[in-house]
Each structure stands twice: as structure tokens, then as C-alpha cells.
Design a protein around this motif. Structure first.
Motif, PDB file in Angstrom:
ATOM      1  N   LEU A 100      -3.607  18.879  13.518  1.00 25.87           N
ATOM      2  CA  LEU A 100      -2.970  18.026  12.506  1.00 25.87           C
ATOM      3  C   LEU A 100      -2.346  18.838  11.371  1.00 25.87           C
ATOM      4  CD1 LEU A 100      -5.499  15.067  12.254  1.00 25.87           C
ATOM      5  CD2 LEU A 100      -3.575  15.410  13.788  1.00 25.87           C
ATOM      6  N   GLU A 101      -2.567  20.144  11.372  1.00 23.37           N
ATOM      7  CA  GLU A 101      -2.040  21.022  10.317  1.00 23.37           C
ATOM      8  C   GLU A 101      -0.515  20.857  10.219  1.00 23.37           C
ATOM      9  OE1 GLU A 101      -4.507  23.182   8.768  1.00 23.37           O
ATOM     10  OE2 GLU A 101      -2.877  23.183   7.294  1.00 23.37           O
ATOM     11  N   GLY A 102      -0.035  20.436   9.072  1.00 28.15           N
ATOM     12  CA  GLY A 102       1.414  20.318   8.831  1.00 28.15           C
ATOM     13  C   GLY A 102       2.064  19.081   9.439  1.00 28.15           C
ATOM     14  N   ARG A 103       1.318  18.246  10.144  1.00 29.32           N
ATOM     15  CA  ARG A 103       1.884  17.025  10.739  1.00 29.32           C
ATOM     16  C   ARG A 103       2.198  15.994   9.646  1.00 29.32           C
ATOM     17  NH1 ARG A 103       3.851  17.162  15.929  1.00 29.32           N
ATOM     18  NH2 ARG A 103       2.431  18.292  17.285  1.00 29.32           N
ATOM     19  N   CYS A 104       3.265  15.223   9.847  1.00 31.47           N
ATOM     20  CA  CYS A 104       3.654  14.200   8.863  1.00 31.47           C
ATOM     21  C   CYS A 104       3.168  12.831   9.326  1.00 31.47           C
ATOM     22  CB  CYS A 104       5.171  14.170   8.699  1.00 31.47           C
ATOM     23  SG  CYS A 104       5.799  15.691   8.009  1.00 31.47           S
ATOM     24  N   VAL A 105       2.313  12.225   8.528  1.00 29.76           N
ATOM     25  CA  VAL A 105       1.750  10.907   8.846  1.00 29.76           C
ATOM     26  C   VAL A 105       2.230   9.915   7.796  1.00 29.76           C
ATOM     27  CG1 VAL A 105      -0.379   9.577   9.186  1.00 29.76           C
ATOM     28  CG2 VAL A 105      -0.310  11.999   9.851  1.00 29.76           C
ATOM     29  N   THR A 106       2.819   8.804   8.260  1.00 31.50           N
ATOM     30  CA  THR A 106       3.318   7.772   7.343  1.00 31.50           C
ATOM     31  C   THR A 106       2.452   6.527   7.504  1.00 31.50           C
ATOM     32  OG1 THR A 106       5.544   8.648   7.629  1.00 31.50           O
ATOM     33  CG2 THR A 106       5.356   6.452   6.666  1.00 31.50           C
ATOM     34  N   ILE A 107       1.886   6.059   6.401  1.00 25.06           N
ATOM     35  CA  ILE A 107       1.034   4.858   6.428  1.00 25.06           C
ATOM     36  C   ILE A 107       1.790   3.755   5.691  1.00 25.06           C
ATOM     37  CG2 ILE A 107      -1.225   3.893   5.873  1.00 25.06           C
ATOM     38  CD1 ILE A 107      -2.376   6.718   5.860  1.00 25.06           C
ATOM     39  N   VAL A 108       1.999   2.627   6.384  1.00 23.08           N
ATOM     40  CA  VAL A 108       2.928   1.605   5.876  1.00 23.08           C
ATOM     41  C   VAL A 108       2.235   0.256   5.728  1.00 23.08           C
ATOM     42  CG1 VAL A 108       5.167   0.486   6.277  1.00 23.08           C
ATOM     43  CG2 VAL A 108       4.711   2.748   7.275  1.00 23.08           C
ATOM     44  N   GLY A 109       2.400  -0.384   4.575  1.00 24.79           N
ATOM     45  CA  GLY A 109       1.942  -1.770   4.423  1.00 24.79           C
ATOM     46  C   GLY A 109       1.103  -1.998   3.185  1.00 24.79           C
ATOM     47  N   ASP A 110       0.057  -2.801   3.355  1.00 26.25           N
ATOM     48  CA  ASP A 110      -0.772  -3.237   2.233  1.00 26.25           C
ATOM     49  C   ASP A 110      -1.785  -2.149   1.865  1.00 26.25           C
ATOM     50  OD1 ASP A 110      -2.425  -4.509   0.448  1.00 26.25           O
ATOM     51  OD2 ASP A 110      -2.927  -6.193   1.765  1.00 26.25           O
ATOM     52  N   ILE A 111      -1.295  -1.136   1.156  1.00 28.74           N
ATOM     53  CA  ILE A 111      -2.164  -0.005   0.774  1.00 28.74           C
ATOM     54  C   ILE A 111      -3.193  -0.478  -0.260  1.00 28.74           C
ATOM     55  CG2 ILE A 111      -2.201   2.368  -0.138  1.00 28.74           C
ATOM     56  CD1 ILE A 111      -0.439   2.107   2.386  1.00 28.74           C
ATOM     57  N   LEU A 112      -2.774  -1.396  -1.128  1.00 28.66           N
ATOM     58  CA  LEU A 112      -3.625  -1.847  -2.232  1.00 28.66           C
ATOM     59  C   LEU A 112      -5.000  -2.323  -1.747  1.00 28.66           C
ATOM     60  CD1 LEU A 112      -3.871  -2.624  -5.265  1.00 28.66           C
ATOM     61  CD2 LEU A 112      -2.940  -4.869  -4.645  1.00 28.66           C
TER      62      LEU A 112
ATOM     63  N   PRO B  81       5.640  -1.918  -0.746  1.00 27.27           N
ATOM     64  CA  PRO B  81       6.266  -2.442  -1.965  1.00 27.27           C
ATOM     65  C   PRO B  81       5.413  -2.029  -3.164  1.00 27.27           C
ATOM     66  CG  PRO B  81       5.406  -4.228  -0.570  1.00 27.27           C
ATOM     67  CD  PRO B  81       5.137  -2.954   0.146  1.00 27.27           C
ATOM     68  N   PRO B  82       6.010  -1.852  -4.338  1.00 24.66           N
ATOM     69  CA  PRO B  82       5.237  -1.410  -5.513  1.00 24.66           C
ATOM     70  C   PRO B  82       4.041  -2.306  -5.794  1.00 24.66           C
ATOM     71  CG  PRO B  82       7.589  -1.409  -5.996  1.00 24.66           C
ATOM     72  CD  PRO B  82       7.443  -2.004  -4.631  1.00 24.66           C
ATOM     73  N   THR B  83       4.142  -3.588  -5.473  1.00 24.62           N
ATOM     74  CA  THR B  83       3.034  -4.529  -5.735  1.00 24.62           C
ATOM     75  C   THR B  83       1.839  -4.287  -4.820  1.00 24.62           C
ATOM     76  OG1 THR B  83       4.169  -6.030  -4.226  1.00 24.62           O
ATOM     77  CG2 THR B  83       4.432  -6.458  -6.611  1.00 24.62           C
ATOM     78  N   LEU B  84       2.042  -3.577  -3.718  1.00 27.14           N
ATOM     79  CA  LEU B  84       0.939  -3.353  -2.775  1.00 27.14           C
ATOM     80  C   LEU B  84       0.473  -1.895  -2.773  1.00 27.14           C
ATOM     81  CD1 LEU B  84       1.885  -5.700   0.231  1.00 27.14           C
ATOM     82  CD2 LEU B  84       0.078  -6.005  -1.461  1.00 27.14           C
ATOM     83  N   LEU B  85       0.644  -1.242  -3.921  1.00 23.56           N
ATOM     84  CA  LEU B  85       0.112   0.119  -4.101  1.00 23.56           C
ATOM     85  C   LEU B  85      -0.944   0.101  -5.207  1.00 23.56           C
ATOM     86  CD1 LEU B  85       3.424   2.165  -3.951  1.00 23.56           C
ATOM     87  CD2 LEU B  85       1.486   2.442  -2.395  1.00 23.56           C
TER      88      LEU B  85
END
Ligand code: CP
Length: 312
Positions: free
Chosen positions: A151-163, A187-191
Motif C-alpha cells: 500500500l506504500e504510495g497508493r492513492c485511496v479515495t474515500i467518497v461520501g458521508d465522512i461525517l 460535500p462540505p456538510t458531510l465532513l
């Protein structure tokens, strides 16, 4: 390793790699016709679930049974919790029955930490409120490593309701420990307010991040934890933050799609994407058993090697 697993932050890089390497060894057991080892014979694991679960509860039970532990399943529904019994008294009652490990899911962030002050056995956090879900992050990292290598240097994108996502927080902590670069898209509201202090990047533009990612992890919008409107409409949310066939086509050829479940097909993820060859969603569930076997084995310190003879 420490005695409890409450936060992904409890794990050093060495601890995390030990769990993933042990899970790799134990994965061989799942391929046998008899999927059972004598390693935790005589130990008792209590699954203490105060919140609904499908994957986590079943996989902890399967993991403990594959290691020959005795398993007690406790669900708050139908128990004396409905009569007002506290978490502490529930825990002490279960401990009196000889629990060596307590696996707890609770709607209150911090409940596993409280529990660890009251019981002698190991406590494993199976999801506490919006705080953490460390074994989900471990099974996600295990799945990524099997598909992509280190996983070293791999790009992981996590999308959605982070809050509201305990999965996002645990993944950010664990993946950064393992050397991956994590970007949160929402969206800013879900961070969360304090997201600036997390070891990750933040973006509001899914399409801009997509072509540079090795892993896209989609999250469900947790309506059960919302008491206000966080975005205009579901359609608008899906248009900006949903993963559909067009967006999948713009990801790098070998990039994978993950989801911890439960998923809402048609909202955060299109059905055809969830069912595509690049989706690891079913693999994640299978890997959950293996990784939880590794966690229980390492915490309970089985007296026999993890991989030994098959039970007769
Ligand atoms: N991923 C996860 O925690 O699923 P469950 O709520 O079904 O356990």
C-alpha cells in the motif's frame, strides 16, 4: 500488540503488518474443506451487539468458531437492556460467564473504551457510533494488499458521508500508517469539523480525483444518524458523488472499487458498478472472517500455532 483493539491508532505499522500477514496465513484455512483450527479451544468470545449488523456480527462469530473458541452472541434486542440494565452491568454479567474477549458494537462513541475499564478480557471495537471500526479498516487494507500489493504510495479515495463514518476515520488512520495517500471526497456538510487535523487530503471534486486513484471506497449516506438535510436531493447527491459506469470508465484500468456495506444501489453506487469485476465488495466480506480470525488469535494469544493440524 496491545490487549485491546479499540482504535486503528492503537496499531503501529508493525502491529498492522503482523495482523495482515497472520491473516494471509489463516486465509489458507478458508480454502480447506474443513475450515477449523484448534487454536482457541477453551477460550470464550462474547459478541455484544447493541446496534444492528450483518457482516461484522456474522464474521466475528465465524472467525471465533473457525478457531474453535466458544461463542456467546448477545443482542441488545430481547435482552435485559430493555429493562434499563446498563452497559457496565451487562458486561459484568457476561464476564461472569467467562469471557476471554468481548467484541462490542454500540451506538455511543467511546463505549468500547469504557468497557475496557470494566472487564479483564480483551475488548475489540466492532464499530462505536461515528468514532471507529478498526477491523473494517484492517479487512479493507487486507483486500487492497491482495489486489494491488504493497500500500506504500497508493492513492485511496474515500467518497461520501465522512461525517458519520467510523469506517472512514479508521481507514484514514490505518492507511496512513501503512504509507498510502488518502483523499476524502464529500460535500462540505458531510465532513467533520476537525478533518483538517486528519492525516489525509480533502477534495469536493470527485471527477478531478478519479483519474489519479488506485482505490475508490464508496460510503453510504447514514440517514439513521441525521436529523437535518445535509444535501438538496438524493438525485443531486448521486450526480456529484455517486459512482456510475461513466465515472468507473475514467478510473485507471487496474483501480478497484470498494464499499464496506451495507450499500444503497442507485444512490452512492450504481448496481452495475457494484457487480463489476473491479468491485471487491464480496471479497471484503470473505476477507472479514480471515482478518477477524487473525485479530482474535493475536489478542487471545492462542497456545498453539495459528496454523496447525486440522481438527479431527
Ligand atoms: N461494514 C459493516 O460494518 O457492516 P455491518 O453493519 O453489516 O456489520
Amino acid at each position: 500488540m496491545r490487549r485491546h483493539l479499540i482504535s486503528a491508532a492503537d496499531l503501529t505499522r508493525e502491529d498492522a503488518l503482523l495482523i495482515l500477514d497472520t491473516a494471509d496465513e489463516l486465509a489458507r484455512v478458508s480454502e480447506r474443506s474443513i475450515k477449523k483450527l484448534p487454536t482457541l479451544r477453551g477460550r470464550t468470545v462474547v459478541n455484544l451487539f447493541f446496534e444492528d449488523s450483518t457482516r461484522t456480527r456474522i464474521s466475528f462469530e465465524a472467525a471465533a468458531k473457525r478457531l474453535s473458541a466458544d461463542v456467546i452472541n448477545f443482542s441488545a434486542k430481547g435482552s435485559s437492556v430493555s429493562k434499563g440494565e446498563s452497559l457496565k452491568d451487562t458486561a459484568l454479567t457476561l464476564e461472569a460467564m467467562g469471557a476471554d474477549a468481548v467484541v462490542i458494537r454500540h451506538s455511543a462513541s467511546g463505549a468500547p473504551h469504557r468497557l475496557s475499564n470494566w472487564v479483564r478480557g480483551s475488548v475489540v471495537n466492532a464499530g462505536d457510533g461515528t468514532h471507529e471500526h478498526p477491523t473494517q479498516a484492517l479487512l479493507d487494507a487486507f483486500t487492497m494488499r491482495r489486489r494491488l500489493g504493497s500500500l506504500e504510495g497508493r492513492c485511496v479515495t474515500i467518497v461520501g458521508d465522512i461525517l458519520h463514518s467510523r469506517v472512514a476515520r479508521s481507514n484514514v488512520l490505518l492507511l496512513s500508517t501503512l504509507g498510502a495517500k488518502v483523499t476524502l471526497v464529500a460535500p462540505p456538510t458531510l465532513l467533520p469539523v476537525a478533518v483538517d487535523s486528519w492525516p489525509c487530503e480533502v477534495s469536493y471534486d470527485f471527477d478531478e480525483v478519479l483519474p489519479k486513484t488506485d482505490v475508490v471506497m464508496m460510503l453510504r449516506v447514514q440517514r439513521e444518524r441525521m436529523n437535518a438535510a445535509y444535501f438538496p436531493t438524493e438525485r443531486e447527491y448521486s450526480r456529484r458523488y455517486g459512482l456510475d459506469r461513466e465515472r468507473l470508465a475514467r478510473m485507471p484500468q487496474d483501480a478497484i472499487v470498494m464499499h464496506p456495506g451495507p450499500m444503497i444501489r442507485g444512490m452512492e453506487i450504481a448496481a452495475e458498478v457494484a457487480d463489476s469485476a473491479r468491485s471487491t465488495i464480496v471479497e471484503q466480506v470473505a476477507n472479514g472472517v480471515t482478518v477477524r480470525m487473525a485479530v482474535l488469535y493475536l489478542l487471545l494469544g492462542g497456545s498453539e500455532p495459528a496454523i496447525g493440524k486440522e481438527t479431527e
